[in-house]
Scaffold this motif. Structure first.
Motif, PDB file in Angstrom:
ATOM      1  N   UNK A 242      86.071  27.593  14.102  1.00  0.00           N
ATOM      2  CA  UNK A 242      85.324  28.850  14.119  1.00  0.00           C
ATOM      3  C   UNK A 242      84.765  29.171  12.737  1.00  0.00           C
ATOM      4  N   UNK A 243      85.369  28.635  11.678  1.00  0.00           N
ATOM      5  CA  UNK A 243      84.899  28.919  10.323  1.00  0.00           C
ATOM      6  C   UNK A 243      83.783  27.979   9.881  1.00  0.00           C
ATOM      7  N   UNK A 244      83.930  26.695  10.116  1.00  0.00           N
ATOM      8  CA  UNK A 244      82.947  25.729   9.591  1.00  0.00           C
ATOM      9  C   UNK A 244      82.358  24.825  10.664  1.00  0.00           C
ATOM     10  N   UNK A 245      82.829  24.915  11.905  1.00  0.00           N
ATOM     11  CA  UNK A 245      82.329  24.030  12.946  1.00  0.00           C
ATOM     12  C   UNK A 245      83.115  22.733  13.019  1.00  0.00           C
ATOM     13  N   UNK A 246      82.783  21.879  13.984  1.00  0.00           N
ATOM     14  CA  UNK A 246      83.515  20.611  14.150  1.00  0.00           C
ATOM     15  C   UNK A 246      83.300  19.666  12.968  1.00  0.00           C
ATOM     16  N   UNK A 247      84.362  19.021  12.525  1.00  0.00           N
ATOM     17  CA  UNK A 247      84.298  18.002  11.483  1.00  0.00           C
ATOM     18  C   UNK A 247      85.028  16.770  11.995  1.00  0.00           C
ATOM     19  N   UNK A 248      84.408  15.619  11.873  1.00  0.00           N
ATOM     20  CA  UNK A 248      84.965  14.427  12.494  1.00  0.00           C
ATOM     21  C   UNK A 248      86.007  13.736  11.629  1.00  0.00           C
ATOM     22  N   UNK A 249      85.691  13.506  10.353  1.00  0.00           N
ATOM     23  CA  UNK A 249      86.549  12.672   9.516  1.00  0.00           C
ATOM     24  C   UNK A 249      87.206  13.409   8.351  1.00  0.00           C
ATOM     25  N   UNK A 250      86.951  14.705   8.181  1.00  0.00           N
ATOM     26  CA  UNK A 250      87.486  15.409   7.019  1.00  0.00           C
ATOM     27  C   UNK A 250      89.017  15.454   7.035  1.00  0.00           C
ATOM     28  N   UNK A 251      89.596  15.768   8.187  1.00  0.00           N
ATOM     29  CA  UNK A 251      91.047  15.803   8.287  1.00  0.00           C
ATOM     30  C   UNK A 251      91.673  14.451   7.983  1.00  0.00           C
ATOM     31  N   UNK A 252      91.067  13.393   8.484  1.00  0.00           N
ATOM     32  CA  UNK A 252      91.560  12.039   8.216  1.00  0.00           C
ATOM     33  C   UNK A 252      91.540  11.746   6.722  1.00  0.00           C
ATOM     34  N   UNK A 253      90.475  12.175   6.047  1.00  0.00           N
ATOM     35  CA  UNK A 253      90.322  11.914   4.623  1.00  0.00           C
ATOM     36  C   UNK A 253      91.403  12.604   3.806  1.00  0.00           C
ATOM     37  N   UNK A 254      91.594  13.901   3.999  1.00  0.00           N
ATOM     38  CA  UNK A 254      92.537  14.632   3.147  1.00  0.00           C
ATOM     39  C   UNK A 254      93.989  14.300   3.494  1.00  0.00           C
ATOM     40  N   UNK A 255      94.262  13.985   4.748  1.00  0.00           N
ATOM     41  CA  UNK A 255      95.631  13.609   5.114  1.00  0.00           C
ATOM     42  C   UNK A 255      96.025  12.294   4.444  1.00  0.00           C
ATOM     43  N   UNK A 256      95.157  11.307   4.487  1.00  0.00           N
ATOM     44  CA  UNK A 256      95.478  10.023   3.865  1.00  0.00           C
ATOM     45  C   UNK A 256      95.465  10.105   2.349  1.00  0.00           C
ATOM     46  N   UNK A 257      94.643  11.005   1.781  1.00  0.00           N
ATOM     47  CA  UNK A 257      94.733  11.251   0.339  1.00  0.00           C
ATOM     48  C   UNK A 257      96.105  11.822  -0.020  1.00  0.00           C
ATOM     49  N   UNK A 258      96.629  12.688   0.847  1.00  0.00           N
ATOM     50  CA  UNK A 258      97.951  13.272   0.601  1.00  0.00           C
ATOM     51  C   UNK A 258      99.040  12.205   0.662  1.00  0.00           C
ATOM     52  N   UNK A 259      98.978  11.325   1.675  1.00  0.00           N
ATOM     53  CA  UNK A 259      99.966  10.243   1.772  1.00  0.00           C
ATOM     54  C   UNK A 259      99.915   9.346   0.543  1.00  0.00           C
ATOM     55  N   UNK A 260      98.698   8.990   0.145  1.00  0.00           N
ATOM     56  CA  UNK A 260      98.544   8.060  -0.972  1.00  0.00           C
ATOM     57  C   UNK A 260      98.959   8.694  -2.293  1.00  0.00           C
ATOM     58  N   UNK A 261      98.571   9.943  -2.516  1.00  0.00           N
ATOM     59  CA  UNK A 261      98.809  10.559  -3.815  1.00  0.00           C
ATOM     60  C   UNK A 261     100.280  10.919  -4.004  1.00  0.00           C
ATOM     61  N   UNK A 262     100.944  11.390  -2.956  1.00  0.00           N
ATOM     62  CA  UNK A 262     102.361  11.757  -3.096  1.00  0.00           C
ATOM     63  C   UNK A 262     103.270  10.543  -2.990  1.00  0.00           C
ATOM     64  N   UNK A 263     102.835   9.501  -2.272  1.00  0.00           N
ATOM     65  CA  UNK A 263     103.685   8.340  -2.061  1.00  0.00           C
ATOM     66  C   UNK A 263     104.905   8.660  -1.247  1.00  0.00           C
TER      67      UNK A 263
END
Length: 321
Positions: A242-263
């Motif tokens: 409702x705030x920004x509309x549908x996003x296809x790959x943004x969630x995938x990007x930030x989730x995997x950045x979190x896994x990689x950065x925190x280890x």
């Protein structure tokens, strides 16, 4: 000493937090050429919307990957954000756009969220009932479901009169540069409700990531907890859409950045890291493109390209939790 400090997930999350705060400060202060009251009202509302979006997408993606046991699957890839667009269109068709417009915006949003949760739980049960085991087939089914929901929402929007059609398509065409600031209060309230519900199952999240059999053996009511976490995910997806509309790959990007950065796989680190990574990408990206480079390149395009490339890499590697 420095190397030991850097290896700690808490130190890495703290660094992400520092960068996120600097991005927010830069977003509010760079190229300020008017009075601060207008800046706080205009940029402040946009900043709050972007932060709420980062929270909703980051947390919902991590939760969804936890209950599906895959770093490739996200609510957006499975069509849940487009499902909210369909719910919005169906609500207008059922109640009528003019009648629905008389309702308070927060009340309309609450109704749509409740319908979204019910349909999301039904879709989740259909897709993850256990009959489909192949990850690639699961991704294909999710993308087909997203295409179906999008076509149905467009078909339903064509039936509406021109004014109602504009309201319906506005949800599907929002962007990071043109966020919906009219429902900030309702979106924040929905996030708070989702957070309170999630707190109930917080201790079970790390156990859920170990798999269904291990979770059951450790005393977790797996089916009930998964359904509850999925309901929270549906609420968060509704807020982001409702705030920004549908996003296809943004969630995938930030989730995997979190896994990689925190280890780490622990949710006490990955959840805040995904949120902070989302703030850096959204607020920092908007700061860079809009205020520093004065570029007309849409941030959504940059993010979707980066997320799409990451998706291809993970798909080729067959990445799993």
């Amino acid at each position: 000493m420095v190397l030991t400090f850097w290896r700690r997930p808490a130190s890495r999350v703290a660094l992400l937090g520092l960068v996120a705060v600097l991005c927010c400060i830069g977003f509010m202060t760079v190229n300020v050429q008017t009075d601060w009251q207008f800046i706080i009202e205009y940029r402040g509302s946009r900043l709050l919307a972007l932060v709420l979006t980062a929270v909703a997408l980051g947390v919902s993606t991590i939760l969804f990957q936890t209950i599906t046991q895959s770093r490739l699957l996200t609510p957006s890839l499975m069509g849940f954000d487009v499902l909210y667009v369909l719910v919005n269109t169906l609500a207008m068709l059922a109640v009528g756009g003019s009648a629905l417009a008389e309702w308070a915006p927060s009340l309309r949003f609450a109704l749509q969220v409740m319908l979204m949760v019910a349909l999301a739980l039904l879709l989740f049960r259909l897709l993850f009932s256990g009959s489909v085991r192949s990850l690639h087939l699961m991704i294909l089914l999710g993308m087909l479901a997203g295409m179906l929901f999008r076509e149905l929402s467009e078909l339903g929007a064509r039936v509406l009169d021109p004014s109602e059609f504009g309201i319906s398509t506005g949800v599907a065409q929002a962007s990071f540069a043109r966020v919906n600031t009219d429902l900030l209060g309702a979106a924040a309230a929905a996030l708070a409700v989702g957070g309170l519900l999630l707190w109930r199952w917080w201790r079970c999240l790390d156990v859920l990531s170990l798999g269904r059999d291990i979770a059951i053996n450790l005393g977790v009511a797996h089916g009930r907890v998964v359904q509850g976490v999925m309901a929270v995910t549906a609420i968060l997806v509704s807020v982001a859409t409702v705030l920004v509309g549908p996003t296809l790959f943004f969630g995938l990007l930030i989730a995997n950045l979190a896994y990689w950065f925190t280890g780490s796989q622990r949710h006490c680190w990955t959840l805040p890291a995904s949120v902070l990574a989302g703030i850096i990408c959204l607020v920092g990206g908007q700061l860079l493109l809009e205020h520093l480079l004065s570029s007309t390149l849409p941030l959504a395009l940059v993010i979707e390209v980066a997320g799409g490339l990451l998706f291809i890499v993970l798909l080729m590697r067959g990445a799993r939790q």
